[in-house]
Design a protein around this motif. Structure first.
Motif, short mmCIF file in Angstrom:
data_model
loop_
_atom_site.label_atom_id
_atom_site.label_comp_id
_atom_site.label_asym_id
_atom_site.label_seq_id
_atom_site.Cartn_x
_atom_site.Cartn_y
_atom_site.Cartn_z
N HIS A 162 2.20 6.74 1.69
CA HIS A 162 2.77 7.35 2.90
C HIS A 162 4.27 7.07 2.95
CE1 HIS A 162 2.88 8.97 6.91
NE2 HIS A 162 3.25 7.81 7.45
N HIS A 170 -0.95 6.52 -3.25
CA HIS A 170 -1.72 6.36 -2.02
C HIS A 170 -3.20 6.16 -2.33
CE1 HIS A 170 -2.73 6.75 2.18
NE2 HIS A 170 -3.43 7.85 1.99
N HIS A 178 5.20 0.89 1.97
CA HIS A 178 4.30 0.64 3.09
C HIS A 178 3.54 -0.67 2.88
CE1 HIS A 178 0.94 0.94 5.88
NE2 HIS A 178 1.56 1.94 6.48
N HIS A 217 -1.39 3.48 6.88
CA HIS A 217 -2.12 3.68 5.62
C HIS A 217 -3.55 4.14 5.86
CE1 HIS A 217 -3.03 3.24 1.41
NE2 HIS A 217 -3.91 2.28 1.63
N THR A 259 0.85 -1.20 0.00
CA THR A 259 0.00 0.00 0.00
C THR A 259 0.89 1.24 0.00
OG1 THR A 259 -0.16 -0.31 2.41
CG2 THR A 259 -2.02 -1.05 1.07
N CYS A 279 0.38 -3.16 4.53
CA CYS A 279 -0.66 -3.58 5.46
C CYS A 279 -0.61 -5.11 5.52
CB CYS A 279 -2.03 -3.13 4.98
SG CYS A 279 -2.29 -1.33 4.96
#
Length: 322
Positions: free
Chosen positions: A168, A211, A172, A188, A165, A174
């Motif tokens: 940011h 994003h 990143h 996120h 994800t 999740c």
């Protein structure tokens, strides 16, 4: 701390600033020992809080087997090295975030003058930002394991799956836990805060677009509960995704309105955007985030063909049809 589900705990660790005041580390119990999602900021207070929390669970830092880090920001990755030294645990990260760890070792003070010059900021605001910038951090650990999209961390008895994800941060992650339909969302998706994105660069020219696409990827995920790294656990993932998307779409519309009004530098355009207080009153990290978020909005508009940029110091932006 809380027991989230049987065998799964949350431990809040203190951060060296007021907001957010804590980062949440999630602890998965196994027959081999505990595994952590995120590591926290590297401080004695945070290490003591982690040790106390693990003691409550009936284990210890020395028994940690693995540390699965959602992204490279130091409130999540910073204490990974200390935990590894105390336990021998492996540490994981996405390859793209492994690549940006050197930024923290070099510090951001050297990058701010260029960022602010390109934004068209007054010299005195640049000086204030440089003085208040976090210093370089030496001896940042490197991960032992690299996890990419779809990867499955080796946590016995648990079936976590990595969801890439970006936005940011470039790498990143999740993590989806299907047995309990839990989404460990890192930064996120937070329950009340809309996180920012870094300044676009050659490697990641459209972080806001990344994003938004990563948010859309989570739509339809049948999450019973979301476990974020800050604030609190929450339900209603679809509703929260729609709220976050609406905030970003609103900022994009305000940036377009600023361009239509004749603003051309990031500094001028940011004054047309709604922040938690008027742009002219922002200072410190809030100001830096507003500048980088405005850069992100403009890069997203360039990516969709709505705007163009003439690079320089300052860079000047205009509508594509102007």
């Amino acid at each position: 701390m809380e027991q989230v589900r049987p065998g799964l705990w949350s431990i809040p660790l203190p951060l060296p600033w007021a907001k957010p005041a804590h980062v949440t580390v999630y602890v998965f119990e196994t027959a081999d020992g505990p595994y952590l999602i995120d590591a926290g900021w590297d401080s004695d207070d945070a290490f003591a809080a982690l040790a106390a929390g693990l003691d409550t669970v009936g284990t210890s830092v020395a028994e940690v087997q693995g540390v699965v880090v959602t992204h490279a920001h130091l409130d999540h990755f910073g204490m990974a090295g200390r935990i590894r030294e105390a336990s021998g645990a492996w540490v994981s990260l996405h390859p793209l975030d492994n690549a940006i760890l050197s930024q923290f070792e070099n510090g951001f003070a050297t990058r701010i003058p260029g960022l602010m010059a390109r934004a068209g900021a007054p010299a005195e605001m640049t000086e204030h930002l440089v003085k208040g910038t976090q210093a370089a951090v030496r001896r940042i650990p490197r991960p032992d394991v690299l996890i990419e999209d779809g990867g499955r961390p080796d946590i016995p008895g648990w079936e976590l799956r990595a969801l890439w994800t970006p936005g940011h941060s470039p790498g990143h992650l999740c993590f989806w836990e299907p047995a309990n339909r839990l989404l460990l969302s890192g930064d996120h998706v937070l329950p009340s805060t809309v996180v920012g994105t870094p300044e676009p660069d050659e490697s990641h020219p459209d972080p806001l677009g990344d994003h938004l696409r990563a948010l859309a990827r989570l739509r339809g995920l049948d999450a019973a509960e979301v476990l974020p790294a800050h604030e609190h656990r929450f339900t209603g993932l679809e509703h929260r995704l729609a709220e976050i998307d609406a905030v970003h779409q609103g900022r994009l519309a305000e940036v377009l309105a600023g361009l239509r009004a004749g603003a051309s530098t990031v500094w001028e355009i940011a004054d047309h955007v709604t922040w938690h207080r008027p742009f002219r009153n922002l200072r410190g990290v809030a100001l830096q985030n507003a500048v980088t978020d405005t850069f992100g909005c403009l890069a997203a508009l360039v990516a969709t063909g709505a705007a163009r940029v003439d690079d320089g110091e300052p860079a000047r932006w205009r509508l594509a049809d102007a």
